[in-house]
Design a protein around this motif. Structure first.
Motif, PDB file in Angstrom:
ATOM      1  N   PHE A  63       0.970  -1.307  -0.110  1.00  0.00           N
ATOM      2  CA  PHE A  63      -0.130  -0.122   0.088  1.00  0.00           C
ATOM      3  C   PHE A  63       0.922   1.160  -0.075  1.00  0.00           C
ATOM      4  CE2 PHE A  63      -2.992   2.737   2.640  1.00  0.00           C
ATOM      5  CZ  PHE A  63      -3.952   2.919   1.704  1.00  0.00           C
ATOM      6  N   PRO A  64       1.135   1.799  -1.371  1.00  0.00           N
ATOM      7  CA  PRO A  64       2.384   2.657  -1.165  1.00  0.00           C
ATOM      8  C   PRO A  64       1.766   4.050  -0.984  1.00  0.00           C
ATOM      9  CG  PRO A  64       1.210   2.459  -3.579  1.00  0.00           C
ATOM     10  CD  PRO A  64       0.501   1.617  -2.499  1.00  0.00           C
ATOM     11  N   TYR A  65       1.313   4.269   0.207  1.00  0.00           N
ATOM     12  CA  TYR A  65       0.978   5.683   0.895  1.00  0.00           C
ATOM     13  C   TYR A  65       1.657   5.887   2.423  1.00  0.00           C
ATOM     14  CZ  TYR A  65      -2.727   5.524  -2.561  1.00  0.00           C
ATOM     15  OH  TYR A  65      -3.419   5.622  -3.621  1.00  0.00           O
ATOM     16  N   GLU A  66       1.759   7.129   2.663  1.00  0.00           N
ATOM     17  CA  GLU A  66       2.280   7.439   4.223  1.00  0.00           C
ATOM     18  C   GLU A  66       1.060   7.709   4.944  1.00  0.00           C
ATOM     19  OE1 GLU A  66       5.573   7.045   4.848  1.00  0.00           O
ATOM     20  OE2 GLU A  66       5.668   6.183   2.736  1.00  0.00           O
TER      21      GLU A  66
ATOM     22  N   VAL B 156      -5.130   9.082   9.146  1.00  0.00           N
ATOM     23  CA  VAL B 156      -4.473  10.299   9.029  1.00  0.00           C
ATOM     24  C   VAL B 156      -3.574  10.142   7.483  1.00  0.00           C
ATOM     25  CG1 VAL B 156      -2.794  11.939   9.945  1.00  0.00           C
ATOM     26  CG2 VAL B 156      -4.399  10.400  11.436  1.00  0.00           C
ATOM     27  N   ASN B 157      -3.901  11.449   6.747  1.00  0.00           N
ATOM     28  CA  ASN B 157      -3.135  11.356   5.559  1.00  0.00           C
ATOM     29  C   ASN B 157      -1.642  12.102   5.877  1.00  0.00           C
ATOM     30  OD1 ASN B 157      -1.976  11.839   2.894  1.00  0.00           O
ATOM     31  ND2 ASN B 157      -3.725  12.312   1.901  1.00  0.00           N
ATOM     32  N   GLU B 158      -0.597  11.335   5.833  1.00  0.00           N
ATOM     33  CA  GLU B 158       0.844  11.733   6.159  1.00  0.00           C
ATOM     34  C   GLU B 158       1.490  11.864   4.740  1.00  0.00           C
ATOM     35  OE1 GLU B 158       2.282   9.429   9.266  1.00  0.00           O
ATOM     36  OE2 GLU B 158       1.108  10.585  10.833  1.00  0.00           O
ATOM     37  N   ASP B 159       1.000  11.673   3.736  1.00  0.00           N
ATOM     38  CA  ASP B 159       1.494  11.830   2.272  1.00  0.00           C
ATOM     39  C   ASP B 159       1.378  12.989   1.773  1.00  0.00           C
ATOM     40  OD1 ASP B 159       2.590  10.819  -0.172  1.00  0.00           O
ATOM     41  OD2 ASP B 159       1.734   8.826   0.348  1.00  0.00           O
ATOM     42  N   GLU B 160       1.755  13.375   0.695  1.00  0.00           N
ATOM     43  CA  GLU B 160       1.893  14.618  -0.349  1.00  0.00           C
ATOM     44  C   GLU B 160       0.671  14.459  -1.234  1.00  0.00           C
ATOM     45  OE1 GLU B 160       5.455  15.539  -1.451  1.00  0.00           O
ATOM     46  OE2 GLU B 160       6.505  16.247   0.439  1.00  0.00           O
ATOM     47  N   LYS B 161       0.234  13.244  -1.235  1.00  0.00           N
ATOM     48  CA  LYS B 161      -1.006  12.898  -2.559  1.00  0.00           C
ATOM     49  C   LYS B 161      -2.061  12.572  -1.694  1.00  0.00           C
ATOM     50  CE  LYS B 161       1.227   8.516  -3.150  1.00  0.00           C
ATOM     51  NZ  LYS B 161       1.852   7.726  -4.219  1.00  0.00           N
ATOM     52  N   THR B 162      -3.412  12.221  -2.315  1.00  0.00           N
ATOM     53  CA  THR B 162      -4.677  11.884  -1.809  1.00  0.00           C
ATOM     54  C   THR B 162      -4.354  10.250  -1.623  1.00  0.00           C
ATOM     55  OG1 THR B 162      -5.920  13.056  -3.094  1.00  0.00           O
ATOM     56  CG2 THR B 162      -7.072  11.267  -2.182  1.00  0.00           C
ATOM     57  N   VAL B 163      -4.834   9.992  -0.483  1.00  0.00           N
ATOM     58  CA  VAL B 163      -4.800   8.549   0.064  1.00  0.00           C
ATOM     59  C   VAL B 163      -6.013   7.742  -0.141  1.00  0.00           C
ATOM     60  CG1 VAL B 163      -4.350   6.776   1.897  1.00  0.00           C
ATOM     61  CG2 VAL B 163      -2.816   8.623   1.849  1.00  0.00           C
ATOM     62  N   PHE B 164      -6.219   6.664  -1.216  1.00  0.00           N
ATOM     63  CA  PHE B 164      -7.380   5.960  -1.232  1.00  0.00           C
ATOM     64  C   PHE B 164      -7.215   4.760  -0.674  1.00  0.00           C
ATOM     65  CE2 PHE B 164      -6.690   8.770  -4.960  1.00  0.00           C
ATOM     66  CZ  PHE B 164      -7.964   9.125  -5.109  1.00  0.00           C
TER      67      PHE B 164
ATOM     68  N   GLU C 116      -7.563  13.614   1.708  1.00  0.00           N
ATOM     69  CA  GLU C 116      -6.543  14.530   1.310  1.00  0.00           C
ATOM     70  C   GLU C 116      -5.487  14.918   2.103  1.00  0.00           C
ATOM     71  OE1 GLU C 116      -6.990  15.536  -1.852  1.00  0.00           O
ATOM     72  OE2 GLU C 116      -8.703  14.733  -2.085  1.00  0.00           O
ATOM     73  N   PRO C 117      -4.193  15.268   1.484  1.00  0.00           N
ATOM     74  CA  PRO C 117      -3.042  15.385   2.311  1.00  0.00           C
ATOM     75  C   PRO C 117      -3.511  16.371   3.424  1.00  0.00           C
ATOM     76  CG  PRO C 117      -2.408  15.523   0.109  1.00  0.00           C
ATOM     77  CD  PRO C 117      -3.963  15.562   0.205  1.00  0.00           C
ATOM     78  N   GLY C 118      -2.755  15.996   4.513  1.00  0.00           N
ATOM     79  CA  GLY C 118      -2.906  16.760   5.867  1.00  0.00           C
ATOM     80  C   GLY C 118      -4.145  16.590   6.476  1.00  0.00           C
TER      81      GLY C 118
END
Length: 289
Positions: free
Chosen positions: A104-107, A128-136, A275-277
């Motif tokens: 699952f390639p997300y932070e 919690v989205n800790e990535d710079e892109k949308t997490v699905f 979404e990010p953040g």
């Protein structure tokens, strides 16, 4: 093992999967959670993340790349950190890592929050989205409730009572766990779905269009019941291993893939996103009477 307790209930949660292992009603002495007999079905109440159900080819397709993912995701097999704990409240956390990125390639941080309030336990899923892109992602619950409640009763004494009387239609799954495009009516008596040993011979009942956002496990023999409120969850699975003394009531935000061509994660049925953040929250409640 973490234990939460008040005058009504004592519940236990293990670090593996942040999984409930016990919901004990103190005044009746009834253990309401299936005790995970490994010869029958070795889970109590697995938490499903970042997918619900099976993915075609056991893969997620993200940004043009495929990632191996097992049915119902990796959270149920992962060890969570307990970040908060009081007598009636606990927070469990799973953060992205080298091992999660393989699948699952997300932070992210995935939290599961348990809160006792009187005779009810509220479970909150927080992403919690800790990535710079949308997490699905998808997320869901799979608690198995012991039925019958008492040793001198039969499984067939019990029924699932829906909040509203409605025409139930289950979406059929193939032998390997993907939706095949077929539906089938499910017989009820008013708002009641009667439990029988053969109700789940063709796998889970999966409801995608329910008006009800509450169901209860009941019997005419006494007033004790288990009620599951799931206002934020549009999909509901009900399942038991045929002949086993439990029934799972499963609120879902997501579902298995349908047969056919693999879709990218953002196009999967019932997919969620954050979404990010930002932070995603969804809660359901188990109440014991």
């Amino acid at each position: 093992m973490t234990t939460l307790e008040n005058h009504h209930l004592r519940v236990s949660i293990r670090p593996k999967g942040a999984e409930l292992t016990s919901i004990f009603h103190k005044s009746t002495g009834i253990e309401h959670l299936w005790q995970a007999d490994p010869s029958v079905w070795g889970w109590h109440a697995p938490n499903l993340f970042p997918v619900v159900g099976g993915c075609l080819n056991n893969q997620l397709l993200v940004d043009g790349k495929t990632y191996p993912i097992e049915r119902h995701g990796f959270a149920r097999q992962s060890t969570f950190e307990t970040t908060e704990s009081t007598a009636t409240h606990a927070v469990f956390s799973l953060r992205s890592s080298e091992s999660t990125r393989i699948h699952f390639p997300y932070e992210f941080e995935f939290q599961i929050i348990y809160e006792l309030n009187g005779p009810a336990l509220t479970i909150t899923y927080r992403v919690v989205n800790e990535d710079e892109k949308t997490v699905f992602f998808s997320v869901g619950a799979h608690p198995a409730f012991a039925v019958p409640f008492k040793p001198d009763e039969a499984y067939e004494d019990y029924f699932i009572e829906f909040e509203q009387a409605e025409a139930l239609e289950t979406h059929m799954l193939s032998s390997v766990g993907y939706f095949n495009g077929e539906t089938k009516p499910v017989a009820t008596e008013g708002s009641r779905l009667l439990l029988t040993k053969h109700l789940f011979d063709q796998d889970a009942l999966v409801f995608k269009n329910l008006a009800s956002r509450r169901v209860a496990i009941r019997t005419e023999k006494h007033a004790h019941s288990v009620t599951v409120d799931y206002p934020a969850f549009p999909y509901l699975g009900i399942w038991a291993k045929p002949g086993a003394p439990f029934v799972c009531v499963e609120p879902w935000l997501g579902c298995a893939d349908s047969e056919g061509q693999q879709k990218p994660i953002e196009a999967k049925e019932a997919i969620q996103h954050v979404e990010p953040g930002h932070v995603f929250n969804a809660s359901f409640t188990i109440a014991i009477a």
